[in-house]
Design a protein around this motif. Structure first.
Motif, PDB file in Angstrom:
ATOM      1  N   ARG A 597       0.920  -1.160  -0.143  1.00  0.00           N
ATOM      2  CA  ARG A 597      -0.004   0.006   0.066  1.00  0.00           C
ATOM      3  C   ARG A 597       0.998   1.227  -0.011  1.00  0.00           C
ATOM      4  O   ARG A 597       1.587   1.286   1.086  1.00  0.00           O
ATOM      5  N   LYS A 641      -4.549   5.934  -8.961  1.00  0.00           N
ATOM      6  CA  LYS A 641      -4.828   5.441  -7.631  1.00  0.00           C
ATOM      7  C   LYS A 641      -5.839   4.423  -7.385  1.00  0.00           C
ATOM      8  O   LYS A 641      -6.309   3.647  -8.592  1.00  0.00           O
ATOM      9  N   GLY A 642      -5.756   3.991  -6.368  1.00  0.00           N
ATOM     10  CA  GLY A 642      -6.620   2.763  -5.881  1.00  0.00           C
ATOM     11  C   GLY A 642      -5.842   1.209  -6.292  1.00  0.00           C
ATOM     12  O   GLY A 642      -4.701   1.346  -6.542  1.00  0.00           O
ATOM     13  N   ALA A 643      -6.458   0.526  -6.785  1.00  0.00           N
ATOM     14  CA  ALA A 643      -5.798  -0.893  -7.081  1.00  0.00           C
ATOM     15  C   ALA A 643      -5.169  -0.833  -8.548  1.00  0.00           C
ATOM     16  O   ALA A 643      -5.790  -0.581  -9.443  1.00  0.00           O
ATOM     17  N   SER A 644      -4.169  -1.393  -8.560  1.00  0.00           N
ATOM     18  CA  SER A 644      -3.212  -1.883  -9.849  1.00  0.00           C
ATOM     19  C   SER A 644      -2.519  -3.046  -9.668  1.00  0.00           C
ATOM     20  O   SER A 644      -2.262  -3.499  -8.622  1.00  0.00           O
ATOM     21  N   TRP A 661      -1.886  -1.052  -3.959  1.00  0.00           N
ATOM     22  CA  TRP A 661      -2.755  -0.055  -3.865  1.00  0.00           C
ATOM     23  C   TRP A 661      -2.144   1.278  -3.692  1.00  0.00           C
ATOM     24  O   TRP A 661      -1.354   1.434  -2.687  1.00  0.00           O
ATOM     25  N   ASP A 663      -2.921   5.223  -2.353  1.00  0.00           N
ATOM     26  CA  ASP A 663      -3.808   6.060  -1.700  1.00  0.00           C
ATOM     27  C   ASP A 663      -3.942   7.470  -2.586  1.00  0.00           C
ATOM     28  O   ASP A 663      -3.272   7.710  -3.262  1.00  0.00           O
TER      29      ASP A 663
END
Length: 663
Positions: A597, A641-644, A661, A663
């Protein structure tokens, strides 16, 4: 009053059985005899009707044996009187005076020809027969029961053995021979005494010439024909299928199959040739069908039906349950196309992988990295198809097999991923059903081998587009060395331990299969479908037709795009449940680690890679971010941003992937 007594005497006659057993006949699609089975005591007694026999023979037979056959009521009293006068004048019997009807009576009862009691019984039965049957029915009894030497009864049995053909067209010389032989069938058999046979035939010809039945020219030409001493064997074509027909309906006298006798004969010869120089326990089987009608046109269960000792030729290998090897792969890919999991141009990973305890390997032990699905099928790679089957589920694969009409057998109670690589039992007929379905635009084909049998309705197994895509890929596989460069859609397969070598192929009309192996299931070292079966499959199609029927254009709904233009989910495939094994030099994403993260990125992301062969490529969410990289620490422009997901691919196509992830 006397006439009434005679009528009562005739009417009270107990007739012999008029329905004597005749040989069971198995015939091809045009009525040609494939095989006949003997009746009691090994007799070959083939039924024959006058319309099946050359009219010249009928006319010559009646003229020689019974000139008033069509007029008398069973007994020719004029002929009997003439015979009696000749016997008195010559001191011996010169002519018997028996009508054809009386001869039929004797044949039916196996009675005496000379003693007066026997002659009287023949007269009584003949008169009774004439009241019960018409002349053509009586003639049919003669044509069926007349003896022609050895175990032969009936004119059809005679012409098949002595002339190698049915009696529909006969020369005058052949007809005369057939008239003479029943008078003394053992002493006039040409295989034992050809000179006696020829002399008897010539006596018949001389008399028919003298009576004006034959012209001098025709008779003289007939005498020049040599009587062959060869006794030919009855045809034994499609022997295994004939046995199946007899077993299915043992009380049926005629079995009409969909087989084509000429094709069957040529393929049986091809099967025998294909084993020349091979080890003595190797067997071969072939099956050909029209997938548009479902009719089986040829079925070769082994190279030699009576080759029992070395190759177990009595075993019908078209029905035997064997491992299909790689031949199910086209069906798996077609199902994947329909499910939207892959497209022929989808990239799929070929590298070491493990599903729990199951770790499939390619046949050659090598790995190709990322490869297009179409090429994976052409090369018959194992790992990509197992990845796809894992997404489909073995149960769905088994359901699709059954939907084609096949009856798969599992070595254990539960289907696993090994099913797609041959871990299931199928017969050759089952495999032909599967390939017939693929050739028939994805609809099931009910294979039939008996004429006039009702067929099961077709069921949709795969879509038209998936069927076309599979056929298009298979037809682009290079033919085996020495084969014609045609566009046969074909696939080979080799089962575990080299026990089965397969080749199956189709065009727009026909589908065929070839198998090599040992009937006892023991390994055949060095046996590969591509080396053994594929060349024979291509030769089989040359026997079948002069040119292939092209598969045709794709259906309108077929998606025809290169990899880069496919929808993103179809551009690259990776099994969600597969655990790819890491070899020591496989590229590894060292940073960021899987599941990391990360704080908000300021427009850039540093990626670190260990191992792998340069140059490298980095992808984010399936989209290339950088390619041709010759360093292992890379600063990437990335602000998602977010899930990749991040993927690294090295020069050998090996890859690693992590999920992050931001932020």
């Amino acid at each position: 009053m006397a006439r009434d007594r005679v009528d009562l005497w005739v009417d009270a006659t107990v007739l012999p059985n008029l329905l004597a057993e005749t040989s069971v006949e198995v015939r091809d699609r045009s009525g040609q005899l494939l095989r006949a089975y003997p009746v009691e005591d090994g007799l070959m007694r083939l039924g024959a009707a006058p319309h099946q026999v050359d009219q010249t023979y009928i006319d010559m037979l009646v003229a020689y044996e019974d000139q008033r056959f069509w007029q008398h009521s069973g007994v020719d009293f004029l002929a009997l009187g003439r015979a009696a006068v000749q016997a008195v004048a010559n001191g011996e019997i010169v002519s018997g005076g028996s009508t054809l009807t009386m001869q039929v009576a004797r044949l039916l009862e196996d009675g005496s020809t000379g003693r007066w009691q026997g002659k009287l019984r023949q007269m009584r039965v003949a008169l009774a027969l004439e009241r019960k049957l018409d002349k053509r029915q009586i003639l049919a009894l003669y044509l069926t029961h007349a003896p022609f030497g050895g175990n032969l009864e009936g004119v059809r049995a005679a012409t098949l053995v002595w002339f190698g053909k049915e009696p529909g067209r006969l020369t005058p010389a052949q007809a005369a021979f057939l008239i003479a032989l029943p008078q003394s069938p053992e002493t006039r058999r040409p295989d034992r005494n050809r000179l006696n046979a020829q002399a008897a035939r010539d006596r018949v010809l001389r008399r028919l010439i003298a009576e004006g039945v034959l012209s001098q020219e025709t008779g003289a030409a007939a005498k020049t024909e040599t009587v062959s001493a060869q006794r030919r064997a009855f045809p034994v074509l499609a022997a295994h299928m004939a046995d199946r027909a007899l077993q299915a309906a043992p009380d049926q006298r005629l079995h009409d199959l969909t087989v084509d006798a000429a094709l069957q004969k040529s393929l049986e010869q091809l099967a025998a040739r294909s084993l020349l120089g091979q080890e003595e326990r190797l067997s071969v089987a072939m099956l050909v069908a029209n997938h548009q009608t479902g009719e089986i046109l040829a079925s070769v269960g082994s190279a030699g039906y009576r080759d029992n000792d070395r190759r177990a030729g009595f075993v019908d290998m078209t029905q035997a349950i064997r491992s299909p090897g790689s031949t199910l792969k086209p069906l798996i890919y077609a199902m994947g196309f329909d499910e939207g999991l892959v497209h022929p141009q989808t990239l799929i990973t070929d590298q070491p992988v493990r599903f729990g305890a199951y770790a499939p390997r390619n046949f050659d032990g090598h790995f190709r990295g990322e490869i297009k699905v179409a090429e994976a099928l052409r090369q018959s790679l194992n790992i990509p198809v197992v990845l796809l089957a894992d997404q489909l589920g073995p149960a769905r694969v088994m359901a699709a097999l059954r939907k084609t009409g096949a009856a798969p057998k599992l070595p254990t109670g539960t289907a696993g991923l090994a099913v797609v690589l041959g871990g299931v039992g199928l017969s050759m007929q089952d495999l032909v059903r599967i390939y017939a379905m693929q050739a028939n635009q994805g609809r099931s084909v009910d294979l039939v081998w008996q004429q006039h049998r009702a067929q099961q309705p077709a069921r949709r197994v795969i879509s038209r587009a998936a069927a076309w895509q599979v056929g298009h890929i298979l037809s682009s596989i290079a033919p085996p060395a020495g084969a014609p460069p045609n566009r046969l859609a074909y696939k080979t397969g080799t089962s575990y331990g080299h026990r089965d070598a397969w080749a199956l192929g189709y065009d727009a009309t026909h589908v065929a299969a070839v198998w090599f192996g040992r009937p006892d299931g023991t390994p055949v070292p060095g046996a590969f479908g591509g080396d053994l079966a594929a060349p024979v499959l291509f030769e089989l199609f040359q026997h079948l037709k002069p040119a292939l029927d092209p598969l045709g254009p794709p259906p309108p709904e077929t998606l025809m795009l290169p990899t880069a233009e496919l929808p993103q989910p179809l551009q690259r495939f990776r099994g969600r449940d597969a655990v790819f094994e890491k070899t020591p030099d496989t590229p590894k994403l060292a940073f960021p680690p899987d599941g990391a993260r990360l704080a908000p990125l300021d427009g850039g992301l540093t990626v670190k890679v260990r191992d792998g062969v340069l140059p490298l490529s980095i992808l984010a969410n399936g989209v290339p971010l950088a390619t041709g990289l010759h360093q292992r620490e890379i600063d990437l422009a990335f602000d998602e941003k977010g899930a990749s997901s991040l993927t690294v691919i090295d020069a050998k196509g090996r890859s690693d992937r992590v999920a992050i992830w931001v932020d």
